[in-house]
Design an enzyme around this catalytic site. Sequence first.
Site, PDB file in Angstrom:
ATOM      1  N   SER A 163       7.765 -11.321  -0.420  1.00 41.00           N
ATOM      2  CA  SER A 163       7.063 -10.621   0.484  1.00 41.00           C
ATOM      3  C   SER A 163       5.990 -11.253   0.740  1.00 41.00           C
ATOM      4  O   SER A 163       5.803 -12.382   1.291  1.00 41.00           O
ATOM      5  CB  SER A 163       6.889  -8.994   0.032  1.00 41.00           C
ATOM      6  OG  SER A 163       6.372  -8.488   0.924  1.00 41.00           O
ATOM      7  N   ASP A 320       4.021  -8.983   7.549  1.00 40.51           N
ATOM      8  CA  ASP A 320       3.758 -10.159   6.217  1.00 40.51           C
ATOM      9  C   ASP A 320       5.052 -10.947   6.390  1.00 40.51           C
ATOM     10  O   ASP A 320       6.069 -10.625   7.269  1.00 40.51           O
ATOM     11  CB  ASP A 320       3.960  -9.022   4.946  1.00 40.51           C
ATOM     12  CG  ASP A 320       5.134  -8.223   4.823  1.00 40.51           C
ATOM     13  OD1 ASP A 320       5.783  -8.009   5.851  1.00 40.51           O
ATOM     14  OD2 ASP A 320       5.220  -7.744   3.753  1.00 40.51           O
ATOM     15  N   ASP A 322       7.931 -11.208   4.777  1.00 38.86           N
ATOM     16  CA  ASP A 322       9.195 -10.727   5.118  1.00 38.86           C
ATOM     17  C   ASP A 322       9.593  -9.591   6.273  1.00 38.86           C
ATOM     18  O   ASP A 322      10.540  -9.266   6.081  1.00 38.86           O
ATOM     19  CB  ASP A 322       9.838 -10.373   3.547  1.00 38.86           C
ATOM     20  CG  ASP A 322       9.263  -9.009   3.305  1.00 38.86           C
ATOM     21  OD1 ASP A 322       8.034  -8.909   3.431  1.00 38.86           O
ATOM     22  OD2 ASP A 322       9.973  -8.428   2.487  1.00 38.86           O
ATOM     23  N   ASP A 324       8.670  -6.805   6.508  1.00 35.60           N
ATOM     24  CA  ASP A 324       8.743  -5.533   6.337  1.00 35.60           C
ATOM     25  C   ASP A 324       7.571  -4.449   6.440  1.00 35.60           C
ATOM     26  O   ASP A 324       7.374  -3.131   6.378  1.00 35.60           O
ATOM     27  CB  ASP A 324       9.605  -5.099   4.901  1.00 35.60           C
ATOM     28  CG  ASP A 324       8.767  -5.350   3.701  1.00 35.60           C
ATOM     29  OD1 ASP A 324       7.537  -6.155   3.892  1.00 35.60           O
ATOM     30  OD2 ASP A 324       9.138  -5.120   2.625  1.00 35.60           O
ATOM     31  N   ARG A 325       6.449  -4.880   6.550  1.00 36.53           N
ATOM     32  CA  ARG A 325       5.179  -4.516   7.001  1.00 36.53           C
ATOM     33  C   ARG A 325       4.463  -4.791   8.241  1.00 36.53           C
ATOM     34  O   ARG A 325       4.630  -6.043   8.419  1.00 36.53           O
ATOM     35  CB  ARG A 325       4.197  -4.641   5.557  1.00 36.53           C
ATOM     36  CG  ARG A 325       4.895  -4.247   4.282  1.00 36.53           C
ATOM     37  CD  ARG A 325       3.961  -4.009   3.194  1.00 36.53           C
ATOM     38  NE  ARG A 325       3.194  -5.193   2.766  1.00 36.53           N
ATOM     39  CZ  ARG A 325       2.016  -5.100   2.254  1.00 36.53           C
ATOM     40  NH1 ARG A 325       1.675  -4.136   1.379  1.00 36.53           N
ATOM     41  NH2 ARG A 325       1.427  -6.019   1.934  1.00 36.53           N
ATOM     42  N   THR A 398       4.713   6.795  -5.370  1.00 41.11           N
ATOM     43  CA  THR A 398       4.314   5.522  -4.774  1.00 41.11           C
ATOM     44  C   THR A 398       5.539   4.567  -4.747  1.00 41.11           C
ATOM     45  O   THR A 398       6.447   4.561  -5.621  1.00 41.11           O
ATOM     46  CB  THR A 398       3.122   4.679  -5.499  1.00 41.11           C
ATOM     47  OG1 THR A 398       3.529   4.504  -6.725  1.00 41.11           O
ATOM     48  CG2 THR A 398       1.855   5.459  -5.087  1.00 41.11           C
ATOM     49  N   GLU A 422       3.367   4.504   3.666  1.00 46.42           N
ATOM     50  CA  GLU A 422       2.530   4.432   2.413  1.00 46.42           C
ATOM     51  C   GLU A 422       1.293   3.459   3.224  1.00 46.42           C
ATOM     52  O   GLU A 422       1.487   2.776   3.920  1.00 46.42           O
ATOM     53  CB  GLU A 422       3.394   3.521   1.360  1.00 46.42           C
ATOM     54  CG  GLU A 422       3.586   2.342   1.678  1.00 46.42           C
ATOM     55  CD  GLU A 422       4.331   1.551   0.742  1.00 46.42           C
ATOM     56  OE1 GLU A 422       4.818   2.168  -0.509  1.00 46.42           O
ATOM     57  OE2 GLU A 422       4.644   0.424   0.486  1.00 46.42           O
ATOM     58  N   LYS A 436      10.710   0.277   4.310  1.00 45.34           N
ATOM     59  CA  LYS A 436       9.781   0.129   5.373  1.00 45.34           C
ATOM     60  C   LYS A 436      10.094  -1.088   6.195  1.00 45.34           C
ATOM     61  O   LYS A 436      11.130  -1.811   5.820  1.00 45.34           O
ATOM     62  CB  LYS A 436       8.420  -0.486   4.684  1.00 45.34           C
ATOM     63  CG  LYS A 436       8.474  -1.605   3.646  1.00 45.34           C
ATOM     64  CD  LYS A 436       7.143  -1.712   3.160  1.00 45.34           C
ATOM     65  CE  LYS A 436       6.972  -2.704   1.966  1.00 45.34           C
ATOM     66  NZ  LYS A 436       7.952  -2.131   0.687  1.00 45.34           N
TER      67      LYS A 436
END
Length: 610
Positions: A163, A320, A322, A324-325, A398, A422, A436
């Site tokens: 990530s 990011d 990878d 996913d964010r 979390t 998150e 995500k």
Amino acid sequence: MENDIATTGDINLDHAVEQWLRFDKNPKTLAAVQGLVKEGALEELQRCFGARMEFGTAGLRAAMGPGISCMNDLTIIQTTQGFCRYLEQCFPDLKERGVVIGFDARSHPPSGGSSKRFASLAATVLVSRGVPVYLFCDITPTPFVPFTVSHLGLCAGIMVTASHNPKQDNGYKVYWENGAQIIPPHDRGIASAIEENLEPWPESWDEQLAQESPLVKDPYQDINREYFKAIQSLCFHRDINKSSEVKFVHTSVHGVGHAFVQSAFRVFDLHPPFAVPEQKDPDPEFPTVKYPNPEEGEGVLTLSFALADKEGATVVLANDPDADRLAVAEKQKDGKWRVFSGNELGALLGWWLFRCWREKAPEPPKVKDVYMLASTVSSKILRAIALKEGFHFEETLTGFKWMGNRAKQLLDRGKTVLFAFEEAIGYMCCPAVLDKDGVSAAAIAAELTSYLATKGITLSQQLKAIYDEYGYHITKNSYFICHDQDTIRQLFDRLRNFSGENTYPKECGGFTVSAVRDLTTGYDSNQTDKKAVLPTSKSSQMITFTFSNGGVATMRTSGTEPKIKYYTELCAAPGNSDVNQLKTELDDLVDAIVENFFEPKKNNLKPRPE
């Protein structure tokens, strides 16, 4: 084994090194360990072989290099052998259904390791046991792996990625048959199976197997098509998108996101975003950023801001590595850039997705069957919206592993899960991906921006409107660095035995504590039986304090870093719109928590570096 290593006097270390020299067939890592043995480099050998990487609910994540504490060919083979054995125990139909494997663009020339190579070795191990493997032929965003598990009905998925970690790191992320990341007890089951299958199986090193076996299929084209078809259900204003004059800049921060975000814009009929040329192509060296983490904010977005200023773009989208964010920044009227926090973007996306659902829903809408989720350390803004609008809000522990698994349970009961987020800039907007997903979130954020522009409203103005309607939610999060586990334990033990055994603080620097929830011990003062509803874990520290002024503060340890984190939020009732006064009150509360609960000087805690 060579005599020089025997002088360590550590039987476990000797055994680990001796075993490595027998098992490893990667010439670079093998030569590196042989060199360390020859030199008698005990400190370095201890670092590489002192402890095996722990397989947890997040899988593995560590630096690439030689030894059992690092990501390398041999540890990937050993991990996959254990995972394969565990899957065989759990799924009688494993050889009919199979596993998907994806990878990002990371590589580490000194050890010969790379995400692509690790993915190929994992495929080899599974194929050697007759397990069908859907191995992507090229880099993909992490969300493609859970999507594939669900879409093809597979037993599991593996994503090789670290990530947003530093360039030397890599990781091995695992998804279960439900399309969500694994949760206990699977982590312990897999970890145990790894320990029982350390010796490479006869064909585990034979990469030709993965290249030539009919059991290996490439799902790249099919999944590309089906994923983008799935996220189109989240496009609500195609005509506005087509004619929008809003200009966007996108950066993938040297990761995998560029082509996929361009595709997402295309299927939403949005004009393509300007791509930051220095960062759009994958580069495992991440040459333009100190850390490839858009959560760090402005430092990572400097080139994006420069391109936006040049092209007249008003919004920056950043994934990011990878993908996913998602981070989002907007140019303000004074020419400065505002980077939205994960909580602020969560408020915007949650508000937008509910609004679009309500407009599209048949009459009368079944709002009682609608759910949104957030992790317990994230803003409670969705709870405030849910209370007013009549849908359900739930908080989880979390990590998206908890939200993904809970979302799947709700979906299986016929509920509608609109959104989960998150605070660490992670957003799940589409139930086809139970994790995500920064690709779909980028297109949705762009459509939201384009829609607001037709009303003459900016993202910042809409965020203020949300707070005006549902109540201001001001957050402040940070951490202290602490490498001493005894100090951390004593700090939390003091809070649990504050004025006698099993008593918690009743006040903090003048702020009255109205409730306490301790997810390490399972105590919750708000419950009639005093037992926490959320799952508890004795292996990590986590206490949440609620204050009578509407403040909430959670203190927790990190599972992957030497940090004690804190997350604070002041939740005001609608109508209380003196933001400066609220911010001052939250600052005072945070100062009181730091001084009275953390005691940084006494505990020798280092503050977050500026």
